[in-house]
Write a protein that holds these residues in place. Structure first.
Motif, PDB file in Angstrom:
ATOM      1  N   ASP A 163       2.391   5.102   5.904  1.00 28.84           N
ATOM      2  CA  ASP A 163       1.211   5.194   5.038  1.00 28.84           C
ATOM      3  C   ASP A 163       0.399   3.902   5.059  1.00 28.84           C
ATOM      4  O   ASP A 163      -0.820   3.916   5.239  1.00 28.84           O
ATOM      5  N   LEU A 214       1.098   4.232  -2.856  1.00 24.44           N
ATOM      6  CA  LEU A 214       0.752   5.629  -2.608  1.00 24.44           C
ATOM      7  C   LEU A 214       1.885   6.567  -2.989  1.00 24.44           C
ATOM      8  O   LEU A 214       1.681   7.572  -3.673  1.00 24.44           O
ATOM      9  N   ALA A 215       3.096   6.241  -2.550  1.00 27.12           N
ATOM     10  CA  ALA A 215       4.229   7.126  -2.835  1.00 27.12           C
ATOM     11  C   ALA A 215       4.504   7.171  -4.335  1.00 27.12           C
ATOM     12  O   ALA A 215       4.778   8.241  -4.892  1.00 27.12           O
ATOM     13  N   TRP A 216       4.413   6.018  -4.984  1.00 26.09           N
ATOM     14  CA  TRP A 216       4.683   6.012  -6.428  1.00 26.09           C
ATOM     15  C   TRP A 216       3.617   6.786  -7.198  1.00 26.09           C
ATOM     16  O   TRP A 216       3.925   7.533  -8.133  1.00 26.09           O
ATOM     17  N   LEU A 217       2.359   6.628  -6.807  1.00 27.12           N
ATOM     18  CA  LEU A 217       1.303   7.402  -7.459  1.00 27.12           C
ATOM     19  C   LEU A 217       1.564   8.894  -7.318  1.00 27.12           C
ATOM     20  O   LEU A 217       1.287   9.676  -8.226  1.00 27.12           O
ATOM     21  N   ALA A 218       2.132   9.273  -6.176  1.00 26.62           N
ATOM     22  CA  ALA A 218       2.346  10.696  -5.921  1.00 26.62           C
ATOM     23  C   ALA A 218       3.528  11.232  -6.712  1.00 26.62           C
ATOM     24  O   ALA A 218       3.420  12.266  -7.354  1.00 26.62           O
ATOM     25  N   ASP A 219       4.667  10.535  -6.686  1.00 27.38           N
ATOM     26  CA  ASP A 219       5.851  11.130  -7.327  1.00 27.38           C
ATOM     27  C   ASP A 219       6.360  10.373  -8.549  1.00 27.38           C
ATOM     28  O   ASP A 219       7.277  10.853  -9.224  1.00 27.38           O
ATOM     29  N   ARG A 220       5.794   9.183  -8.820  1.00 24.46           N
ATOM     30  CA  ARG A 220       6.159   8.414 -10.022  1.00 24.46           C
ATOM     31  C   ARG A 220       7.670   8.195 -10.115  1.00 24.46           C
ATOM     32  O   ARG A 220       8.218   8.163 -11.219  1.00 24.46           O
ATOM     33  N   ASP A 221       8.312   8.083  -8.970  1.00 23.15           N
ATOM     34  CA  ASP A 221       9.763   7.921  -8.956  1.00 23.15           C
ATOM     35  C   ASP A 221      10.098   6.422  -8.985  1.00 23.15           C
ATOM     36  O   ASP A 221      10.171   5.751  -7.959  1.00 23.15           O
ATOM     37  N   ALA A 228      13.368   5.356  -7.009  1.00 24.87           N
ATOM     38  CA  ALA A 228      13.208   5.392  -5.552  1.00 24.87           C
ATOM     39  C   ALA A 228      12.333   4.228  -5.098  1.00 24.87           C
ATOM     40  O   ALA A 228      12.626   3.582  -4.073  1.00 24.87           O
ATOM     41  N   ALA A 229      11.288   3.941  -5.849  1.00 31.20           N
ATOM     42  CA  ALA A 229      10.410   2.824  -5.493  1.00 31.20           C
ATOM     43  C   ALA A 229      11.184   1.508  -5.536  1.00 31.20           C
ATOM     44  O   ALA A 229      11.006   0.639  -4.666  1.00 31.20           O
ATOM     45  N   THR A 260       6.663   4.784   3.693  1.00 33.22           N
ATOM     46  CA  THR A 260       5.878   3.685   3.121  1.00 33.22           C
ATOM     47  C   THR A 260       5.154   2.909   4.220  1.00 33.22           C
ATOM     48  O   THR A 260       3.947   2.647   4.130  1.00 33.22           O
ATOM     49  N   TYR A 269       4.921  14.433  -0.828  1.00 29.97           N
ATOM     50  CA  TYR A 269       5.706  13.274  -0.430  1.00 29.97           C
ATOM     51  C   TYR A 269       7.184  13.617  -0.282  1.00 29.97           C
ATOM     52  O   TYR A 269       7.888  13.017   0.543  1.00 29.97           O
ATOM     53  N   ASP A 318       0.828  -1.216   0.000  1.00 26.51           N
ATOM     54  CA  ASP A 318       0.000   0.000   0.000  1.00 26.51           C
ATOM     55  C   ASP A 318       0.857   1.259   0.000  1.00 26.51           C
ATOM     56  O   ASP A 318       0.643   2.175  -0.796  1.00 26.51           O
ATOM     57  N   GLY A 319       1.814   1.301   0.909  1.00 21.58           N
ATOM     58  CA  GLY A 319       2.651   2.490   1.029  1.00 21.58           C
ATOM     59  C   GLY A 319       3.472   2.739  -0.223  1.00 21.58           C
ATOM     60  O   GLY A 319       3.632   3.878  -0.674  1.00 21.58           O
ATOM     61  N   LEU A 320       3.966   1.658  -0.773  1.00 25.21           N
ATOM     62  CA  LEU A 320       4.726   1.725  -2.019  1.00 25.21           C
ATOM     63  C   LEU A 320       3.869   2.351  -3.124  1.00 25.21           C
ATOM     64  O   LEU A 320       4.316   3.233  -3.869  1.00 25.21           O
ATOM     65  N   THR A 347      13.160   1.209  -2.441  1.00 24.74           N
ATOM     66  CA  THR A 347      12.293   0.836  -1.317  1.00 24.74           C
ATOM     67  C   THR A 347      12.046  -0.672  -1.331  1.00 24.74           C
ATOM     68  O   THR A 347      12.060  -1.332  -0.286  1.00 24.74           O
ATOM     69  N   PRO A 375       1.063  16.421  -5.100  1.00 25.43           N
ATOM     70  CA  PRO A 375       1.368  15.227  -4.304  1.00 25.43           C
ATOM     71  C   PRO A 375       2.858  14.902  -4.266  1.00 25.43           C
ATOM     72  O   PRO A 375       3.366  14.440  -3.243  1.00 25.43           O
ATOM     73  N   ALA A 376       3.556  15.152  -5.370  1.00 29.18           N
ATOM     74  CA  ALA A 376       4.999  14.898  -5.365  1.00 29.18           C
ATOM     75  C   ALA A 376       5.687  15.775  -4.326  1.00 29.18           C
ATOM     76  O   ALA A 376       6.563  15.308  -3.585  1.00 29.18           O
TER      77      ALA A 376
END
Lengths: 204, 204
Positions: free
Chosen positions: B166, A170-177, A180-181, B163, B128, A166-168, A184, B124-125
């Motif tokens: 969240d 959310l963060a990816w949806l936000a920054d599309r990095d 970094a994902a 992560t 985060y 879930d956390g993975l 993680t 959002p980016a």
DNA sequence: GTCTATAATGAGATAGAC
DNA sequence: GTCTATCTCATTATAGAC
């Protein structure tokens, strides 16, 4: 329009609604947008479904019932270690998210909506119970090919796995990095491997 | 109503909007509900803010700018080990969520909304990035009292921490299972301690 | 069962008096 | 600057012809 039983129309509408929500968001999923997606008239909507809220309940039921992680199981046996298996599974999961980000966003939006709506308030708990069950299944599936035992209760580890997924997301949806994902995931895989006893003696 | 500069009204409206969203959800945060919460007339809204969308941008800016984890730093020095520090910090964070679940839900709803709205797509980016910066700050703050060094890059570990936070929040909001969440925290604390070199020699 | 047409409601935004 | 009253529009839901 041909005559289609109301029950079939209802599931067709729920599926169409999910498509609209994934593409344009929950707020844009008006009855008009849904029937347009389903190729029906507006009046058909209320013939098949009492109200928009009722249909949204159907949609939540729909996503709760979805399979999801079956495709991940074969990956586990292909990996050389628990760490590798965890890495592959999480990577495959994230790839699935990347393939259709709107669908994952739709999940979150539906969950938040259900939490705010009196009649749907208990559905997210079922949804997460299902997620946890899938993770338990996955952890069990990992035991045999790797001859391992988990050092902590599987349900607890399963919840951690869902937490990370879930956390993975959310963060990816936000920054599309992507990079970094991926990092993680490396760390998460280390952590999960920590809870496994590998090289368990194979019984004769 | 006394004469209040438009800029002050604008921040007051953003704060009121956040209150409404936390209490009733984003969908219920209509201009009317917001001005009612702020104790203003409907006309004051559009005098201070061009549109509802503009105000929502303000609200997102507001939550992005919030401090958040400052209260967690003192906890770190009180703990006897990294594992304990991680456990205390995550527990304190979850307690904060439990104290005002609506506020955390509001965060998620605003993030999802921003992701769907062209003009807010990049916020959002930033949000985060701020979370990750706070986590980095926290990890740095943990180094001195425990004489430790992190075995992996701090930014990577920070992202894992966010992560977990969240994911922890989402699952708890869904099923409100305090005991299960506590067990997830235990495992997460084990994992984080795995990435720390404790008992580093103190330089003479 | 399916359609067109139309209520009934509530939303964001504005006009214009004060 | 601030208010009341109103406009305009999109929404859910329904009525009633076919």
């Amino acid at each position: 329009m041909p005559r289609i039983p109301a029950t079939e129309r209802r599931v067709a509408l729920a599926r169409a609604a999910l498509v609209v929500i994934a593409r344009d968001g929950l707020a844009a999923a008006t009855t008009r947008a849904i029937v347009a997606e389903a190729g029906m008239s507006l009046a058909s909507f209320h013939y098949a479904v009492p109200s928009r809220e009722e249909l949204l309940r159907d949609v939540v039921d729909l996503v709760v019932a979805e399979e999801g992680t079956a495709a991940l199981v074969p990956l586990l046996s292909r990996a050389g270690s628990v760490r590798e298996a965890a890495r592959l599974a999480l990577t495959a999961y994230l790839d699935h998210v990347k393939q259709d980000p709107g669908h994952e966003q739709a999940m979150f939006e539906l969950t938040q909506h259900a939490l705010r709506t009196p009649g749907l308030r208990d559905l997210p708990a079922e949804q997460y119970e299902r997620y946890h069950a899938l993770a338990i299944h996955l952890l069990n599936a990992a035991t045999s090919p790797h001859h391992l035992e988990w050092r902590v209760p599987i349900p607890d580890l399963a919840r951690l796995l869902v937490t990370v997924a879930d956390g993975l997301t959310l963060a990816w949806l936000a920054d599309r990095d992507d990079a970094a994902a991926a990092r993680t995931i490396e760390l998460a895989a280390d952590a999960i491997a920590l809870f496994a006893d590998e090289h368990v003696a194979v019984s004769a």
